[in-house]
Design a protein around this motif. Sequence first.
Motif, PDB file in Angstrom:
ATOM      1  N   GLY A  47       0.796  -1.218   0.000  1.00 31.54           N
ATOM      2  CA  GLY A  47       0.000   0.000   0.000  1.00 31.54           C
ATOM      3  C   GLY A  47       0.828   1.268   0.000  1.00 31.54           C
ATOM      4  O   GLY A  47       0.275   2.376   0.024  1.00 31.54           O
ATOM      5  N   ALA A  48       2.177   1.138  -0.049  1.00 27.90           N
ATOM      6  CA  ALA A  48       3.038   2.326  -0.041  1.00 27.90           C
ATOM      7  C   ALA A  48       2.998   3.070  -1.370  1.00 27.90           C
ATOM      8  O   ALA A  48       3.371   4.241  -1.437  1.00 27.90           O
ATOM      9  N   GLY A  49       2.584   2.380  -2.446  1.00 25.66           N
ATOM     10  CA  GLY A  49       2.474   3.028  -3.754  1.00 25.66           C
ATOM     11  C   GLY A  49       3.500   2.579  -4.775  1.00 25.66           C
ATOM     12  O   GLY A  49       3.546   3.101  -5.888  1.00 25.66           O
ATOM     13  N   LYS A  50       4.316   1.581  -4.417  1.00 22.94           N
ATOM     14  CA  LYS A  50       5.383   1.130  -5.328  1.00 22.94           C
ATOM     15  C   LYS A  50       4.806   0.640  -6.655  1.00 22.94           C
ATOM     16  O   LYS A  50       5.250   1.050  -7.741  1.00 22.94           O
ATOM     17  N   ILE A 221      12.840   4.715  -0.549  1.00 20.90           N
ATOM     18  CA  ILE A 221      11.818   4.233   0.373  1.00 20.90           C
ATOM     19  C   ILE A 221      10.547   5.053   0.193  1.00 20.90           C
ATOM     20  O   ILE A 221      10.591   6.288   0.104  1.00 20.90           O
ATOM     21  N   MET A 222       9.407   4.344   0.149  1.00 18.74           N
ATOM     22  CA  MET A 222       8.093   4.990   0.064  1.00 18.74           C
ATOM     23  C   MET A 222       7.255   4.577   1.265  1.00 18.74           C
ATOM     24  O   MET A 222       7.422   3.491   1.802  1.00 18.74           O
ATOM     25  N   ARG A 223       6.356   5.473   1.658  1.00 23.30           N
ATOM     26  CA  ARG A 223       5.428   5.170   2.751  1.00 23.30           C
ATOM     27  C   ARG A 223       4.123   5.931   2.540  1.00 23.30           C
ATOM     28  O   ARG A 223       4.135   7.133   2.284  1.00 23.30           O
ATOM     29  N   LEU A 405      -7.715  -8.290   0.284  1.00 27.31           N
ATOM     30  CA  LEU A 405      -6.895  -7.824   1.401  1.00 27.31           C
ATOM     31  C   LEU A 405      -5.408  -7.924   1.068  1.00 27.31           C
ATOM     32  O   LEU A 405      -5.009  -8.660   0.170  1.00 27.31           O
ATOM     33  N   SER A 406      -4.589  -7.198   1.831  1.00 28.43           N
ATOM     34  CA  SER A 406      -3.140  -7.311   1.675  1.00 28.43           C
ATOM     35  C   SER A 406      -2.672  -8.673   2.177  1.00 28.43           C
ATOM     36  O   SER A 406      -3.398  -9.373   2.905  1.00 28.43           O
ATOM     37  N   GLY A 407      -1.422  -9.044   1.825  1.00 26.33           N
ATOM     38  CA  GLY A 407      -0.901 -10.345   2.221  1.00 26.33           C
ATOM     39  C   GLY A 407      -0.866 -10.538   3.719  1.00 26.33           C
ATOM     40  O   GLY A 407      -1.219 -11.602   4.243  1.00 26.33           O
ATOM     41  N   GLY A 408      -0.462  -9.491   4.465  1.00 27.45           N
ATOM     42  CA  GLY A 408      -0.395  -9.600   5.912  1.00 27.45           C
ATOM     43  C   GLY A 408      -1.760  -9.808   6.535  1.00 27.45           C
ATOM     44  O   GLY A 408      -1.920 -10.603   7.472  1.00 27.45           O
ATOM     45  N   ASN A 409      -2.769  -9.118   6.024  1.00 30.00           N
ATOM     46  CA  ASN A 409      -4.121  -9.276   6.556  1.00 30.00           C
ATOM     47  C   ASN A 409      -4.739 -10.606   6.151  1.00 30.00           C
ATOM     48  O   ASN A 409      -5.517 -11.189   6.910  1.00 30.00           O
ATOM     49  N   GLN A 410      -4.384 -11.113   4.978  1.00 33.48           N
ATOM     50  CA  GLN A 410      -4.822 -12.456   4.606  1.00 33.48           C
ATOM     51  C   GLN A 410      -4.261 -13.491   5.570  1.00 33.48           C
ATOM     52  O   GLN A 410      -4.966 -14.425   5.981  1.00 33.48           O
TER      53      GLN A 410
END
Length: 504
Positions: A47-50, A221-223, A405-410
Amino acid sequence: MINTAMTEHSFLRLEHISKSFPGVQALDDVHFEMEGGEIHALVGENGAGKSTLMKILTGAHHRDSGTIIYKGTPLEVASIKEAQEAGIGIVYQEFNLMPHLTVAQNIFITKEPRTRFGTLDEKELNRRASEVLRSLNLTTIRPSQKLSTLSVAEKQMVEIVKAVWRQVDLMIMDEPTSALTTSEIEQLFKTIRELRSRGVGVIYISHRLEELKDIADRITIMRDGKYVKTMTYSETTTEEIVGLMVGRKLSQYFPERTPTIGEKILEVRGLNRDGVLRDISFDLRQGEILGIAGLMGAGRTELARAVFGADDIDCGEIYVDGIRRAIRSPLEAIRSGIGYLTEDRKRNGLALKLSVRDNIIIVGLRKFTAALGMINYRNATDEAERLVQSLNVKTPSLSQKVGHLSGGNQQKVIIARWLCGETRILIFDEPTRGIDVGAKQDVYQLMNRLVLEGHSIIMISSELPEILGMSDRVLVMHEGSVAGVVQTAETSQEEIMRFATGGK
Protein backbone atom coordinates in the motif's frame (compact mmCIF):
# COMPACT_ATOMS: atom_id res chain seq x y z
CA MET A 1 30.80 3.70 -9.96
CA ILE A 2 27.23 5.02 -9.85
CA ASN A 3 26.80 8.78 -9.85
CA THR A 4 24.35 9.27 -6.97
CA ALA A 5 24.03 13.04 -7.27
CA MET A 6 20.65 14.31 -8.46
CA THR A 7 20.99 16.13 -11.78
CA GLU A 8 18.67 17.24 -14.52
CA HIS A 9 20.44 14.77 -16.80
CA SER A 10 19.54 11.67 -14.75
CA PHE A 11 18.69 8.56 -16.75
CA LEU A 12 15.18 8.56 -15.23
CA ARG A 13 13.43 11.26 -13.21
CA LEU A 14 9.87 11.20 -11.89
CA GLU A 15 8.79 14.50 -10.32
CA HIS A 16 5.61 15.44 -8.40
CA ILE A 17 3.77 12.27 -9.43
CA SER A 18 0.26 12.02 -7.99
CA LYS A 19 -2.48 9.49 -8.60
CA SER A 20 -5.84 8.94 -6.94
CA PHE A 21 -8.50 6.29 -7.24
CA PRO A 22 -12.06 6.63 -5.87
CA GLY A 23 -11.61 7.21 -2.14
CA VAL A 24 -7.86 6.56 -2.18
CA GLN A 25 -4.85 8.85 -2.71
CA ALA A 26 -2.45 6.21 -4.04
CA LEU A 27 0.46 8.59 -4.83
CA ASP A 28 1.04 12.04 -3.41
CA ASP A 29 3.77 14.25 -4.93
CA VAL A 30 6.20 11.34 -5.38
CA HIS A 31 9.80 11.76 -6.55
CA PHE A 32 12.10 9.05 -7.94
CA GLU A 33 15.36 9.25 -9.89
CA MET A 34 18.06 6.85 -11.02
CA GLU A 35 21.05 6.52 -13.32
CA GLY A 36 21.64 4.16 -16.21
CA GLY A 37 23.61 1.06 -15.22
CA GLU A 38 22.28 1.31 -11.67
CA ILE A 39 20.43 -1.31 -9.63
CA HIS A 40 17.99 0.77 -7.63
CA ALA A 41 15.89 -0.90 -4.91
CA LEU A 42 12.36 0.43 -4.34
CA VAL A 43 10.88 -0.60 -0.99
CA GLY A 44 7.89 0.13 1.21
CA GLU A 45 5.06 -1.65 2.94
CA ASN A 46 2.07 -3.01 1.03
CA GLY A 47 0.00 0.00 0.00
CA ALA A 48 3.04 2.33 -0.04
CA GLY A 49 2.47 3.03 -3.75
CA LYS A 50 5.38 1.13 -5.33
CA SER A 51 3.27 -0.85 -7.80
CA THR A 52 1.13 2.16 -8.74
CA LEU A 53 4.27 4.19 -9.48
CA MET A 54 5.67 1.44 -11.70
CA LYS A 55 2.32 1.02 -13.48
CA ILE A 56 2.40 4.73 -14.32
CA LEU A 57 5.96 4.36 -15.64
CA THR A 58 4.96 1.38 -17.82
CA GLY A 59 1.72 2.90 -19.13
CA ALA A 60 -0.71 0.64 -17.24
CA HIS A 61 -2.01 3.65 -15.25
CA HIS A 62 -2.19 7.34 -16.17
CA ARG A 63 -0.89 9.85 -13.65
CA ASP A 64 -3.06 12.74 -12.45
CA SER A 65 -0.10 15.11 -12.34
CA GLY A 66 3.68 15.24 -12.50
CA THR A 67 6.40 14.73 -15.10
CA ILE A 68 8.54 11.83 -16.26
CA ILE A 69 11.92 12.53 -17.87
CA TYR A 70 13.47 9.43 -19.46
CA LYS A 71 16.92 9.61 -21.06
CA GLY A 72 16.66 13.41 -21.13
CA THR A 73 13.26 13.53 -22.85
CA PRO A 74 9.72 13.94 -21.42
CA LEU A 75 7.99 10.56 -21.48
CA GLU A 76 4.31 10.04 -22.24
CA VAL A 77 3.20 6.43 -22.56
CA ALA A 78 -0.43 5.45 -23.00
CA SER A 79 0.06 1.67 -22.88
CA ILE A 80 2.46 -1.10 -21.90
CA LYS A 81 3.22 -1.57 -25.61
CA GLU A 82 4.37 2.04 -25.90
CA ALA A 83 6.56 1.61 -22.81
CA GLN A 84 8.18 -1.45 -24.38
CA GLU A 85 8.83 0.50 -27.57
CA ALA A 86 10.52 3.16 -25.41
CA GLY A 87 12.86 0.51 -23.99
CA ILE A 88 11.10 -0.11 -20.65
CA GLY A 89 10.49 -3.72 -19.60
CA ILE A 90 8.88 -5.20 -16.50
CA VAL A 91 9.05 -8.68 -14.97
CA TYR A 92 6.12 -9.29 -12.66
CA GLN A 93 6.04 -11.62 -9.64
CA GLU A 94 3.38 -13.66 -11.48
CA PHE A 95 4.73 -14.66 -14.87
CA ASN A 96 3.18 -13.56 -18.15
CA LEU A 97 4.18 -16.72 -20.01
CA MET A 98 2.47 -19.50 -21.97
CA PRO A 99 3.33 -22.92 -20.53
CA HIS A 100 2.25 -24.91 -23.61
CA LEU A 101 4.73 -23.07 -25.87
CA THR A 102 8.50 -23.54 -26.07
CA VAL A 103 11.06 -21.20 -24.54
CA ALA A 104 11.84 -19.69 -27.94
CA GLN A 105 8.16 -19.22 -28.80
CA ASN A 106 7.58 -17.42 -25.50
CA ILE A 107 10.56 -15.13 -26.03
CA PHE A 108 9.57 -14.06 -29.54
CA ILE A 109 5.77 -14.19 -29.18
CA THR A 110 4.14 -12.01 -31.91
CA LYS A 111 7.62 -11.38 -33.41
CA GLU A 112 8.41 -14.86 -34.72
CA PRO A 113 10.58 -15.22 -37.85
CA ARG A 114 8.73 -16.60 -40.90
CA THR A 115 9.77 -18.59 -43.94
CA ARG A 116 9.20 -17.21 -47.42
CA PHE A 117 5.97 -19.23 -47.43
CA GLY A 118 4.68 -17.40 -44.33
CA THR A 119 5.04 -20.35 -41.96
CA LEU A 120 6.87 -20.28 -38.63
CA ASP A 121 10.65 -20.69 -39.08
CA GLU A 122 11.39 -22.90 -36.06
CA LYS A 123 15.08 -23.28 -36.92
CA GLU A 124 15.67 -19.53 -37.07
CA LEU A 125 13.49 -19.01 -34.01
CA ASN A 126 15.59 -21.42 -31.94
CA ARG A 127 18.83 -19.95 -33.29
CA ARG A 128 17.87 -16.44 -32.23
CA ALA A 129 16.66 -17.64 -28.83
CA SER A 130 19.90 -19.55 -28.29
CA GLU A 131 21.87 -16.42 -29.16
CA VAL A 132 20.10 -14.21 -26.62
CA LEU A 133 20.21 -16.94 -23.93
CA ARG A 134 23.96 -17.29 -24.46
CA SER A 135 24.42 -13.54 -24.20
CA LEU A 136 23.12 -13.74 -20.62
CA ASN A 137 25.06 -16.94 -19.82
CA LEU A 138 21.83 -18.97 -19.61
CA THR A 139 23.21 -22.00 -21.42
CA THR A 140 21.27 -24.58 -19.37
CA ILE A 141 17.95 -23.46 -20.86
CA ARG A 142 17.22 -24.98 -24.27
CA PRO A 143 15.13 -22.92 -26.74
CA SER A 144 13.08 -25.97 -27.77
CA GLN A 145 12.06 -26.86 -24.19
CA LYS A 146 8.38 -26.57 -23.31
CA LEU A 147 8.04 -23.79 -20.77
CA SER A 148 6.02 -26.07 -18.47
CA THR A 149 9.13 -28.24 -17.91
CA LEU A 150 11.18 -25.36 -16.45
CA SER A 151 11.75 -24.53 -12.80
CA VAL A 152 10.36 -21.31 -11.32
CA ALA A 153 13.82 -19.73 -11.53
CA GLU A 154 14.22 -20.68 -15.19
CA LYS A 155 10.81 -19.21 -16.00
CA GLN A 156 11.98 -16.03 -14.30
CA MET A 157 15.00 -15.97 -16.60
CA VAL A 158 12.80 -16.45 -19.67
CA GLU A 159 10.77 -13.39 -18.60
CA ILE A 160 14.00 -11.40 -18.41
CA VAL A 161 15.19 -12.68 -21.80
CA LYS A 162 11.83 -11.66 -23.34
CA ALA A 163 12.53 -8.10 -22.29
CA VAL A 164 16.26 -8.10 -23.08
CA TRP A 165 15.99 -9.11 -26.73
CA ARG A 166 13.72 -6.11 -27.28
CA GLN A 167 16.72 -3.93 -26.31
CA VAL A 168 15.42 -2.58 -22.99
CA ASP A 169 17.30 0.23 -21.32
CA LEU A 170 15.24 0.07 -18.12
CA MET A 171 14.15 -3.18 -16.44
CA ILE A 172 11.64 -3.27 -13.58
CA MET A 173 11.62 -6.40 -11.40
CA ASP A 174 8.75 -6.93 -8.98
CA GLU A 175 9.57 -9.43 -6.17
CA PRO A 176 11.75 -11.56 -8.49
CA THR A 177 13.09 -13.89 -5.77
CA SER A 178 9.89 -14.67 -3.85
CA ALA A 179 9.81 -18.32 -4.97
CA LEU A 180 13.51 -19.00 -5.63
CA THR A 181 16.10 -21.08 -3.79
CA THR A 182 19.40 -19.60 -2.62
CA SER A 183 21.33 -20.97 -5.63
CA GLU A 184 18.61 -19.77 -8.02
CA ILE A 185 18.75 -16.30 -6.47
CA GLU A 186 22.50 -16.15 -7.10
CA GLN A 187 21.95 -17.06 -10.76
CA LEU A 188 19.32 -14.32 -11.02
CA PHE A 189 21.70 -11.82 -9.44
CA LYS A 190 24.41 -12.76 -11.95
CA THR A 191 21.95 -12.01 -14.75
CA ILE A 192 20.97 -8.68 -13.19
CA ARG A 193 24.63 -7.71 -12.80
CA GLU A 194 25.19 -8.59 -16.46
CA LEU A 195 22.36 -6.19 -17.37
CA ARG A 196 23.97 -3.48 -15.23
CA SER A 197 27.32 -4.01 -16.98
CA ARG A 198 25.56 -3.27 -20.29
CA GLY A 199 24.25 0.02 -18.93
CA VAL A 200 20.70 -1.20 -18.29
CA GLY A 201 19.02 0.47 -15.32
CA VAL A 202 17.21 -1.94 -12.98
CA ILE A 203 14.44 -1.00 -10.56
CA TYR A 204 14.32 -3.82 -8.03
CA ILE A 205 11.21 -4.15 -5.82
CA SER A 206 11.49 -6.54 -2.88
CA HIS A 207 10.22 -7.22 0.63
CA ARG A 208 13.29 -9.33 1.37
CA LEU A 209 15.55 -6.61 2.74
CA GLU A 210 18.36 -9.02 3.61
CA GLU A 211 19.05 -9.75 -0.08
CA LEU A 212 19.43 -6.11 -1.08
CA LYS A 213 22.97 -5.91 0.29
CA ASP A 214 24.04 -8.30 -2.48
CA ILE A 215 22.44 -6.46 -5.36
CA ALA A 216 21.40 -2.82 -4.71
CA ASP A 217 23.46 0.30 -5.47
CA ARG A 218 20.89 2.70 -4.03
CA ILE A 219 17.52 2.43 -2.34
CA THR A 220 14.39 4.59 -2.40
CA ILE A 221 11.82 4.23 0.37
CA MET A 222 8.09 4.99 0.06
CA ARG A 223 5.43 5.17 2.75
CA ASP A 224 1.67 5.81 2.48
CA GLY A 225 1.91 6.88 -1.16
CA LYS A 226 4.70 9.37 -0.51
CA TYR A 227 8.43 9.59 -1.19
CA VAL A 228 10.49 9.26 1.99
CA LYS A 229 14.19 9.08 1.14
CA THR A 230 16.85 7.85 -1.30
CA MET A 231 20.16 6.53 0.06
CA THR A 232 23.30 4.77 -1.09
CA TYR A 233 22.70 1.23 0.10
CA SER A 234 26.18 0.66 1.52
CA GLU A 235 25.74 3.70 3.77
CA THR A 236 22.53 2.55 5.49
CA THR A 237 21.34 -0.31 7.71
CA THR A 238 18.35 -2.65 7.69
CA GLU A 239 17.12 -1.08 10.93
CA GLU A 240 17.21 2.41 9.39
CA ILE A 241 15.38 1.19 6.27
CA VAL A 242 12.70 -0.56 8.32
CA GLY A 243 12.23 2.51 10.50
CA LEU A 244 11.73 4.74 7.45
CA MET A 245 9.33 2.23 5.88
CA VAL A 246 7.02 1.94 8.87
CA GLY A 247 7.43 5.47 10.20
CA ARG A 248 8.81 4.54 13.58
CA LYS A 249 12.17 3.54 14.97
CA LEU A 250 12.45 -0.17 15.67
CA SER A 251 14.73 -1.01 18.59
CA GLN A 252 14.95 -4.54 17.27
CA TYR A 253 13.71 -6.36 14.22
CA PHE A 254 12.09 -9.16 16.22
CA PRO A 255 9.98 -8.61 19.37
CA GLU A 256 11.37 -9.52 22.75
CA ARG A 257 10.20 -12.96 23.86
CA THR A 258 9.66 -14.32 27.37
CA PRO A 259 8.18 -17.77 26.71
CA THR A 260 6.80 -20.07 29.39
CA ILE A 261 7.42 -23.60 28.13
CA GLY A 262 5.12 -26.33 29.45
CA GLU A 263 4.61 -30.06 28.99
CA LYS A 264 4.86 -31.96 25.71
CA ILE A 265 1.75 -31.38 23.64
CA LEU A 266 2.83 -33.07 20.39
CA GLU A 267 5.15 -36.04 19.86
CA VAL A 268 6.15 -37.40 16.45
CA ARG A 269 7.96 -40.76 16.37
CA GLY A 270 9.58 -42.55 13.43
CA LEU A 271 7.69 -40.77 10.64
CA ASN A 272 8.58 -42.22 7.23
CA ARG A 273 7.46 -41.63 3.66
CA ASP A 274 9.37 -43.41 0.91
CA GLY A 275 11.81 -41.08 -0.83
CA VAL A 276 10.61 -38.03 1.11
CA LEU A 277 10.86 -38.42 4.91
CA ARG A 278 13.21 -40.72 6.84
CA ASP A 279 12.68 -41.63 10.49
CA ILE A 280 11.54 -38.18 11.67
CA SER A 281 11.10 -37.81 15.44
CA PHE A 282 10.57 -34.64 17.48
CA ASP A 283 8.34 -33.13 20.14
CA LEU A 284 6.63 -29.78 20.70
CA ARG A 285 5.84 -28.28 24.10
CA GLN A 286 3.02 -26.04 25.22
CA GLY A 287 3.84 -22.36 24.73
CA GLU A 288 6.84 -23.15 22.50
CA ILE A 289 7.80 -22.01 19.01
CA LEU A 290 9.76 -24.80 17.31
CA GLY A 291 11.55 -23.56 14.19
CA ILE A 292 12.14 -25.92 11.28
CA ALA A 293 15.07 -24.93 9.05
CA GLY A 294 16.71 -26.52 6.04
CA LEU A 295 17.49 -25.95 2.40
CA MET A 296 14.87 -26.11 -0.34
CA GLY A 297 13.93 -29.76 -0.89
CA ALA A 298 14.98 -30.84 2.62
CA GLY A 299 11.43 -32.04 3.36
CA ARG A 300 10.17 -29.26 5.65
CA THR A 301 6.80 -28.70 3.98
CA GLU A 302 6.43 -32.46 3.39
CA LEU A 303 6.85 -33.01 7.14
CA ALA A 304 4.20 -30.40 7.93
CA ARG A 305 1.77 -31.94 5.45
CA ALA A 306 2.38 -35.41 6.90
CA VAL A 307 1.68 -34.26 10.47
CA PHE A 308 -1.47 -32.48 9.23
CA GLY A 309 -2.66 -35.59 7.39
CA ALA A 310 -2.53 -33.92 3.97
CA ASP A 311 0.00 -36.51 2.69
CA ASP A 312 0.11 -40.23 3.42
CA ILE A 313 2.92 -41.75 5.49
CA ASP A 314 4.33 -45.28 5.33
CA CYS A 315 4.79 -45.58 9.10
CA GLY A 316 5.17 -43.51 12.23
CA GLU A 317 3.24 -42.40 15.29
CA ILE A 318 1.77 -39.06 16.34
CA TYR A 319 0.75 -38.31 19.92
CA VAL A 320 -1.27 -35.30 21.11
CA ASP A 321 -1.37 -34.81 24.90
CA GLY A 322 0.19 -38.26 25.25
CA ILE A 323 -2.63 -39.96 23.33
CA ARG A 324 -1.81 -41.65 20.03
CA ARG A 325 -3.76 -40.18 17.13
CA ALA A 326 -4.35 -41.86 13.79
CA ILE A 327 -4.11 -38.75 11.62
CA ARG A 328 -4.77 -39.79 8.04
CA SER A 329 -6.56 -36.65 6.83
CA PRO A 330 -6.68 -32.90 7.58
CA LEU A 331 -10.10 -33.42 9.21
CA GLU A 332 -8.56 -35.84 11.73
CA ALA A 333 -5.75 -33.32 12.36
CA ILE A 334 -8.27 -30.54 12.97
CA ARG A 335 -10.19 -32.75 15.40
CA SER A 336 -6.88 -33.36 17.20
CA GLY A 337 -6.38 -29.60 17.58
CA ILE A 338 -3.81 -29.12 14.79
CA GLY A 339 -4.03 -26.28 12.26
CA TYR A 340 -1.85 -25.63 9.20
CA LEU A 341 -1.05 -22.27 7.58
CA THR A 342 0.28 -23.25 4.14
CA GLU A 343 3.20 -21.50 2.43
CA ASP A 344 0.95 -20.63 -0.55
CA ARG A 345 -2.00 -19.00 1.18
CA LYS A 346 -3.71 -17.91 -2.04
CA ARG A 347 -3.67 -21.32 -3.69
CA ASN A 348 -4.08 -23.64 -0.70
CA GLY A 349 -5.06 -21.54 2.30
CA LEU A 350 -7.87 -19.17 1.38
CA ALA A 351 -11.13 -19.15 -0.52
CA LEU A 352 -10.31 -15.86 -2.26
CA LYS A 353 -13.83 -15.20 -3.55
CA LEU A 354 -15.48 -15.76 -0.17
CA SER A 355 -15.83 -13.07 2.49
CA VAL A 356 -13.55 -12.47 5.44
CA ARG A 357 -16.27 -13.84 7.74
CA ASP A 358 -16.80 -17.05 5.76
CA ASN A 359 -13.04 -17.72 5.58
CA ILE A 360 -12.79 -17.34 9.36
CA ILE A 361 -15.74 -19.51 10.41
CA ILE A 362 -15.25 -22.38 7.94
CA VAL A 363 -13.23 -24.54 10.36
CA GLY A 364 -15.45 -23.81 13.39
CA LEU A 365 -18.80 -24.29 11.67
CA ARG A 366 -19.78 -27.15 13.96
CA LYS A 367 -20.07 -24.89 16.98
CA PHE A 368 -22.38 -22.54 15.04
CA THR A 369 -24.58 -25.35 13.69
CA ALA A 370 -27.87 -26.26 15.35
CA ALA A 371 -29.32 -29.77 15.65
CA LEU A 372 -31.17 -29.57 12.33
CA GLY A 373 -28.06 -28.46 10.45
CA MET A 374 -28.93 -24.77 10.39
CA ILE A 375 -26.02 -22.35 10.85
CA ASN A 376 -26.51 -19.58 13.43
CA TYR A 377 -24.96 -16.79 11.37
CA ARG A 378 -25.49 -14.20 14.10
CA ASN A 379 -23.21 -16.11 16.46
CA ALA A 380 -20.76 -16.85 13.64
CA THR A 381 -20.62 -13.17 12.66
CA ASP A 382 -20.10 -12.10 16.28
CA GLU A 383 -17.20 -14.57 16.62
CA ALA A 384 -15.63 -13.44 13.34
CA GLU A 385 -15.94 -9.80 14.40
CA ARG A 386 -14.29 -10.56 17.75
CA LEU A 387 -11.35 -12.26 16.05
CA VAL A 388 -10.95 -9.51 13.43
CA GLN A 389 -10.72 -6.93 16.20
CA SER A 390 -8.49 -9.10 18.38
CA LEU A 391 -6.00 -9.75 15.57
CA ASN A 392 -6.28 -6.21 14.15
CA VAL A 393 -7.29 -7.40 10.68
CA LYS A 394 -7.55 -4.34 8.45
CA THR A 395 -10.68 -4.85 6.35
CA PRO A 396 -13.54 -2.50 5.39
CA SER A 397 -16.06 -5.09 6.61
CA LEU A 398 -16.56 -8.80 7.31
CA SER A 399 -18.25 -9.08 3.91
CA GLN A 400 -15.11 -7.96 2.05
CA LYS A 401 -13.76 -10.66 -0.25
CA VAL A 402 -10.57 -11.93 1.34
CA GLY A 403 -8.77 -11.84 -2.03
CA HIS A 404 -8.87 -8.03 -1.86
CA LEU A 405 -6.90 -7.82 1.40
CA SER A 406 -3.14 -7.31 1.68
CA GLY A 407 -0.90 -10.35 2.22
CA GLY A 408 -0.40 -9.60 5.91
CA ASN A 409 -4.12 -9.28 6.56
CA GLN A 410 -4.82 -12.46 4.61
CA GLN A 411 -2.38 -14.24 6.90
CA LYS A 412 -4.22 -12.89 9.93
CA VAL A 413 -7.53 -14.17 8.54
CA ILE A 414 -6.07 -17.70 8.32
CA ILE A 415 -4.84 -17.44 11.92
CA ALA A 416 -8.31 -16.22 12.95
CA ARG A 417 -9.79 -19.29 11.23
CA TRP A 418 -7.73 -21.69 13.33
CA LEU A 419 -8.49 -19.78 16.53
CA CYS A 420 -12.17 -19.94 15.65
CA GLY A 421 -11.73 -23.73 15.35
CA GLU A 422 -10.15 -23.79 18.85
CA THR A 423 -6.85 -25.12 17.50
CA ARG A 424 -3.98 -25.44 20.00
CA ILE A 425 -1.13 -26.57 17.71
CA LEU A 426 -0.39 -24.26 14.78
CA ILE A 427 1.97 -25.10 11.92
CA PHE A 428 3.16 -21.91 10.19
CA ASP A 429 4.78 -22.65 6.81
CA GLU A 430 6.74 -19.56 5.66
CA PRO A 431 4.45 -17.25 7.70
CA THR A 432 5.88 -13.96 6.37
CA ARG A 433 6.56 -14.87 2.74
CA GLY A 434 5.42 -12.11 0.39
CA ILE A 435 4.34 -9.64 3.09
CA ASP A 436 5.96 -6.34 3.95
CA VAL A 437 8.11 -5.59 6.95
CA GLY A 438 5.38 -3.85 8.94
CA ALA A 439 3.02 -6.80 8.43
CA LYS A 440 5.87 -9.14 9.42
CA GLN A 441 6.11 -7.30 12.73
CA ASP A 442 2.37 -7.79 13.23
CA VAL A 443 2.66 -11.53 12.55
CA TYR A 444 5.61 -11.86 14.95
CA GLN A 445 3.73 -10.02 17.70
CA LEU A 446 0.71 -12.21 17.08
CA MET A 447 2.79 -15.40 17.28
CA ASN A 448 4.22 -14.17 20.57
CA ARG A 449 0.74 -13.55 21.91
CA LEU A 450 -0.50 -16.95 20.83
CA VAL A 451 2.22 -18.87 22.68
CA LEU A 452 1.74 -16.74 25.79
CA GLU A 453 -1.94 -17.73 25.66
CA GLY A 454 -0.95 -21.41 25.66
CA HIS A 455 -0.84 -22.26 21.95
CA SER A 456 2.17 -24.07 20.47
CA ILE A 457 3.69 -23.24 17.09
CA ILE A 458 5.82 -25.08 14.54
CA MET A 459 7.36 -22.44 12.26
CA ILE A 460 8.95 -23.39 8.95
CA SER A 461 11.06 -20.59 7.48
CA SER A 462 13.74 -20.15 4.83
CA GLU A 463 14.92 -16.95 6.54
CA LEU A 464 17.51 -17.82 9.18
CA PRO A 465 17.20 -14.44 10.98
CA GLU A 466 13.48 -15.21 11.36
CA ILE A 467 14.24 -18.71 12.68
CA LEU A 468 16.69 -17.33 15.25
CA GLY A 469 14.53 -14.31 16.10
CA MET A 470 11.30 -16.22 16.79
CA SER A 471 12.11 -19.82 17.77
CA ASP A 472 12.84 -21.39 21.14
CA ARG A 473 14.41 -24.47 19.52
CA VAL A 474 15.36 -25.27 15.94
CA LEU A 475 14.94 -28.60 14.17
CA VAL A 476 17.24 -28.65 11.12
CA MET A 477 16.40 -30.95 8.20
CA HIS A 478 18.67 -32.36 5.49
CA GLU A 479 17.50 -34.60 2.65
CA GLY A 480 14.32 -35.72 4.39
CA SER A 481 15.79 -36.45 7.83
CA VAL A 482 16.54 -34.60 11.06
CA ALA A 483 20.13 -33.35 10.92
CA GLY A 484 20.05 -31.75 14.36
CA VAL A 485 17.95 -30.06 17.04
CA VAL A 486 19.48 -27.03 18.78
CA GLN A 487 18.50 -24.47 21.39
CA THR A 488 18.11 -21.11 19.66
CA ALA A 489 19.96 -19.23 22.39
CA GLU A 490 22.96 -21.52 21.96
CA THR A 491 23.23 -21.68 18.18
CA SER A 492 24.08 -19.48 15.18
CA GLN A 493 23.28 -19.15 11.50
CA GLU A 494 26.58 -20.86 10.72
CA GLU A 495 25.77 -23.92 12.83
CA ILE A 496 22.27 -24.22 11.35
CA MET A 497 23.69 -24.03 7.83
CA ARG A 498 26.27 -26.66 8.69
CA PHE A 499 23.51 -29.06 9.74
CA ALA A 500 21.34 -28.07 6.74
CA THR A 501 24.14 -28.94 4.31
CA GLY A 502 24.77 -32.35 5.86
CA GLY A 503 27.55 -31.44 8.27
CA LYS A 504 27.80 -32.65 11.85
